[in-house]
Design a protein around this motif. Structure first.
Motif, mmCIF file in Angstrom:
data_model
loop_
_atom_site.group_PDB
_atom_site.id
_atom_site.type_symbol
_atom_site.label_atom_id
_atom_site.label_comp_id
_atom_site.label_asym_id
_atom_site.label_seq_id
_atom_site.Cartn_x
_atom_site.Cartn_y
_atom_site.Cartn_z
ATOM 1 N N HIS A 80 0.834 -1.196 0.000
ATOM 2 C CA HIS A 80 0.000 0.000 0.000
ATOM 3 C C HIS A 80 0.876 1.256 0.000
ATOM 4 O O HIS A 80 0.580 2.230 -0.699
ATOM 5 C CB HIS A 80 -0.924 0.040 1.211
ATOM 6 C CG HIS A 80 -2.017 -0.968 1.173
ATOM 7 N ND1 HIS A 80 -2.741 -1.315 2.284
ATOM 8 C CD2 HIS A 80 -2.523 -1.716 0.165
ATOM 9 C CE1 HIS A 80 -3.638 -2.224 1.965
ATOM 10 N NE2 HIS A 80 -3.516 -2.491 0.685
ATOM 11 N N LYS A 127 0.725 4.219 -2.687
ATOM 12 C CA LYS A 127 0.438 5.602 -2.300
ATOM 13 C C LYS A 127 1.557 6.555 -2.700
ATOM 14 O O LYS A 127 1.311 7.711 -3.010
ATOM 15 C CB LYS A 127 0.183 5.695 -0.799
ATOM 16 C CG LYS A 127 -1.159 5.130 -0.412
ATOM 17 C CD LYS A 127 -1.380 5.227 1.072
ATOM 18 C CE LYS A 127 -2.721 4.645 1.457
ATOM 19 N NZ LYS A 127 -2.950 4.703 2.891
ATOM 20 N N GLU A 176 -8.997 6.175 2.823
ATOM 21 C CA GLU A 176 -8.469 6.692 4.085
ATOM 22 C C GLU A 176 -9.552 6.983 5.119
ATOM 23 O O GLU A 176 -9.249 7.137 6.288
ATOM 24 C CB GLU A 176 -7.623 7.938 3.834
ATOM 25 C CG GLU A 176 -6.315 7.597 3.159
ATOM 26 C CD GLU A 176 -5.367 8.764 3.046
ATOM 27 O OE1 GLU A 176 -5.643 9.847 3.617
ATOM 28 O OE2 GLU A 176 -4.329 8.600 2.382
ATOM 29 N N LYS A 205 -7.496 9.236 -2.565
ATOM 30 C CA LYS A 205 -7.389 8.891 -1.154
ATOM 31 C C LYS A 205 -8.718 8.449 -0.564
ATOM 32 O O LYS A 205 -8.758 7.835 0.481
ATOM 33 C CB LYS A 205 -6.873 10.100 -0.356
ATOM 34 C CG LYS A 205 -5.449 10.472 -0.712
ATOM 35 C CD LYS A 205 -4.940 11.591 0.139
ATOM 36 C CE LYS A 205 -3.495 11.889 -0.234
ATOM 37 N NZ LYS A 205 -2.771 12.543 0.823
#
Length: 139
Positions: free
Chosen positions: A65, A69, A86, A96
């Motif tokens: 991850h 990101k 998120e 996000k």
């Protein structure tokens, strides 16, 4: 020179504005990235799920991850790879936030902006009275 604790192993290291980990942990992450990258470059692995990548490479899902990101792994080429939103944790491939959380955020923003505008209009409507002290004394 600033010294900090590595966020992975707590070892002291000379602070680097690009990384929050020590050189040893950075090298381990780079080795893990190379494993994942090599794995995903193989045509037969391009449709692998996150679980398959984790099982086949031994690299943790959290670290994968992190690579995603940071833009090191581009999901455009890997339709079955996702990472969590998120806010709610639902699987996503871009940004996000998932669409549902984005919609909620937009609604909340609209409500906030309307309320802010309403407060501004109320403030503009207020009338202030000025009392002349000379006038008051003569009455």
């Amino acid at each position: 020179m600033d010294v900090a604790n590595c966020s992975k192993c707590s070892r002291l290291y000379i602070k680097n504005p690009v990384r929050d980990i020590c050189d040893k942990c950075y090298k381990e992450e780079e080795t893990a990235y190379d494993k994942v990258s090599t794995y995903l470059k193989k045509r037969e692995n391009r449709t692998a799920t996150m679980l398959q990548v984790v099982q086949d490479t031994g690299v943790s899902e959290d670290l994968i991850h992190k690579f995603i990101k940071k833009g090191r792994i581009k999901l455009v080429q890997f339709p079955n790879l996702t990472y969590p939103c998120e806010t709610c944790g639902n699987p996503i491939q871009t940004g996000k936030l998932c669409e549902q959380c984005l919609t909620e955020l937009r609604k909340d923003l609209e409500i906030f902006e309307r309320e802010e505008q309403r407060q501004k209009e109320l403030e503009e409507r207020k009338v202030y009275f000025v009392v002349d002290e000379k006038f008051r004394k003569h009455q």
